[in-house]
Motif scaffolding. Structure first.
Motif, PDB file in Angstrom:
ATOM      1  N   ASP A  81      17.550 135.044  35.365  1.00 21.61           N
ATOM      2  CA  ASP A  81      18.008 134.364  34.147  1.00 21.61           C
ATOM      3  C   ASP A  81      17.623 132.887  34.104  1.00 21.61           C
ATOM      4  OD1 ASP A  81      19.069 136.811  33.436  1.00 21.61           O
ATOM      5  OD2 ASP A  81      21.043 136.347  34.229  1.00 21.61           O
ATOM      6  N   VAL A  82      16.340 132.626  34.319  1.00 24.85           N
ATOM      7  CA  VAL A  82      15.811 131.262  34.221  1.00 24.85           C
ATOM      8  C   VAL A  82      15.500 131.000  32.757  1.00 24.85           C
ATOM      9  CG1 VAL A  82      13.997 129.666  34.950  1.00 24.85           C
ATOM     10  CG2 VAL A  82      14.707 131.525  36.474  1.00 24.85           C
ATOM     11  N   VAL A  83      16.131 129.998  32.200  1.00 26.56           N
ATOM     12  CA  VAL A  83      15.824 129.652  30.808  1.00 26.56           C
ATOM     13  C   VAL A  83      15.995 128.153  30.613  1.00 26.56           C
ATOM     14  CG1 VAL A  83      18.149 130.257  30.003  1.00 26.56           C
ATOM     15  CG2 VAL A  83      16.288 130.176  28.373  1.00 26.56           C
ATOM     16  N   VAL A  84      14.999 127.569  29.968  1.00 24.56           N
ATOM     17  CA  VAL A  84      15.024 126.162  29.575  1.00 24.56           C
ATOM     18  C   VAL A  84      15.006 126.135  28.059  1.00 24.56           C
ATOM     19  CG1 VAL A  84      13.764 123.970  29.608  1.00 24.56           C
ATOM     20  CG2 VAL A  84      13.881 125.383  31.679  1.00 24.56           C
ATOM     21  N   ASP A  85      15.861 125.316  27.473  1.00 28.25           N
ATOM     22  CA  ASP A  85      15.934 125.192  26.021  1.00 28.25           C
ATOM     23  C   ASP A  85      14.543 124.928  25.453  1.00 28.25           C
ATOM     24  OD1 ASP A  85      16.375 123.985  23.329  1.00 28.25           O
ATOM     25  OD2 ASP A  85      18.477 124.170  23.912  1.00 28.25           O
ATOM     26  N   ALA A  86      14.209 125.628  24.378  1.00 26.62           N
ATOM     27  CA  ALA A  86      12.881 125.500  23.767  1.00 26.62           C
ATOM     28  C   ALA A  86      12.547 124.042  23.450  1.00 26.62           C
ATOM     29  CB  ALA A  86      12.806 126.350  22.501  1.00 26.62           C
ATOM     30  N   ALA A  87      13.544 123.257  23.058  1.00 29.47           N
ATOM     31  CA  ALA A  87      13.305 121.847  22.700  1.00 29.47           C
ATOM     32  C   ALA A  87      13.055 120.972  23.923  1.00 29.47           C
ATOM     33  CB  ALA A  87      14.497 121.307  21.905  1.00 29.47           C
ATOM     34  N   ALA A  88      13.319 121.482  25.122  1.00 29.95           N
ATOM     35  CA  ALA A  88      13.184 120.673  26.342  1.00 29.95           C
ATOM     36  C   ALA A  88      12.061 121.164  27.249  1.00 29.95           C
ATOM     37  CB  ALA A  88      14.509 120.672  27.106  1.00 29.95           C
ATOM     38  N   ARG A  89      11.307 122.157  26.812  1.00 26.25           N
ATOM     39  CA  ARG A  89      10.255 122.718  27.666  1.00 26.25           C
ATOM     40  C   ARG A  89       9.085 121.752  27.822  1.00 26.25           C
ATOM     41  NH1 ARG A  89      10.893 128.728  25.105  1.00 26.25           N
ATOM     42  NH2 ARG A  89      12.975 129.035  25.983  1.00 26.25           N
ATOM     43  N   GLY A  90       8.348 121.948  28.902  1.00 24.52           N
ATOM     44  CA  GLY A  90       7.176 121.118  29.160  1.00 24.52           C
ATOM     45  C   GLY A  90       7.494 119.794  29.834  1.00 24.52           C
ATOM     46  N   ARG A  91       8.723 119.647  30.313  1.00 29.46           N
ATOM     47  CA  ARG A  91       9.155 118.392  30.950  1.00 29.46           C
ATOM     48  C   ARG A  91       9.439 118.559  32.441  1.00 29.46           C
ATOM     49  NH1 ARG A  91      13.808 116.896  26.729  1.00 29.46           N
ATOM     50  NH2 ARG A  91      14.726 116.166  28.664  1.00 29.46           N
ATOM     51  N   GLY A  92       9.086 119.710  33.012  1.00 30.64           N
ATOM     52  CA  GLY A  92       9.293 119.929  34.441  1.00 30.64           C
ATOM     53  C   GLY A  92      10.674 120.436  34.797  1.00 30.64           C
ATOM     54  N   ILE A  93      11.466 120.808  33.818  1.00 28.74           N
ATOM     55  CA  ILE A  93      12.839 121.236  34.069  1.00 28.74           C
ATOM     56  C   ILE A  93      12.865 122.590  34.781  1.00 28.74           C
ATOM     57  CG2 ILE A  93      15.010 121.911  32.956  1.00 28.74           C
ATOM     58  CD1 ILE A  93      14.252 119.716  30.799  1.00 28.74           C
ATOM     59  N   GLY A  94      12.045 123.533  34.323  1.00 30.07           N
ATOM     60  CA  GLY A  94      11.968 124.831  34.987  1.00 30.07           C
ATOM     61  C   GLY A  94      11.524 124.687  36.423  1.00 30.07           C
ATOM     62  N   ARG A  95      10.542 123.823  36.674  1.00 30.11           N
ATOM     63  CA  ARG A  95      10.058 123.564  38.036  1.00 30.11           C
ATOM     64  C   ARG A  95      11.193 123.028  38.906  1.00 30.11           C
ATOM     65  NH1 ARG A  95       5.282 123.002  40.431  1.00 30.11           N
ATOM     66  NH2 ARG A  95       4.212 123.359  38.451  1.00 30.11           N
TER      67      ARG A  95
END
Length: 147
Positions: A81-95
């Motif tokens: 259940d890894v999920v990063v808000d669509a508005a916050a993606r591409g900022r290294g949060i998932g990493r």
């Protein structure tokens, strides 16, 4: 990753975490149920699981859950259940979230960390590969016990 993002292991559940799951789980999949607060409390309190969240600007922008278990073939951790808000993606949060889960897995003595990712999630799969995950030659079988 931007410096204003912090990764936290949830030890308790509050309204902000409950709201975040209600907002984020449908972004993972329209088929994902929104977890009830009691379920989140059980997950955060269990010694076998770790619930992480990413916070930026006073708002939870990503979540991840990891579960550790021991079987004869070794001690393992599954990331789910890894999920990063669509508005916050591409900022290294998932990493950062996955990095926190891998660090937790090491601290738990795991010799393997596993996860699944839908082939349609190209960005997520590229992230996992860049972090050292490799695609296994196996399939996941599932039985739905709710039917």
């Amino acid at each position: 990753m931007e410096s204003s993002v912090r990764i936290v292991r949830a030890r308790t559940v509050d309204g902000a975490l409950e709201e975040a799951f209600a907002r984020l789980m449908p972004q993972l999949s329209s088929a994902c149920p929104v977890p009830q607060r009691a379920a989140l409390e059980r997950i955060s309190a269990s010694p076998c699981t770790a619930l992480f969240f990413a916070e930026a600007g006073g708002r939870i922008v990503g979540v991840l859950t990891a579960a550790a278990y021991e079987v004869p073939s070794g001690r393992k951790v599954w990331i789910e259940d890894v999920v990063v808000d669509a508005a916050a993606r591409g900022r290294g949060i998932g990493r950062s979230l996955v990095g926190a889960a891998v660090a937790w897995a090491r601290s738990e003595g795991a010799d393997r960390v596993m996860l699944t990712s839908n082939p349609a999630r190209r960005e997520a799969r590229a992230l996992y590969r860049s972090l050292g995950f490799g695609l296994c030659d196996t399939g996941v079988f599932r039985m739905d016990l709710t039917r």
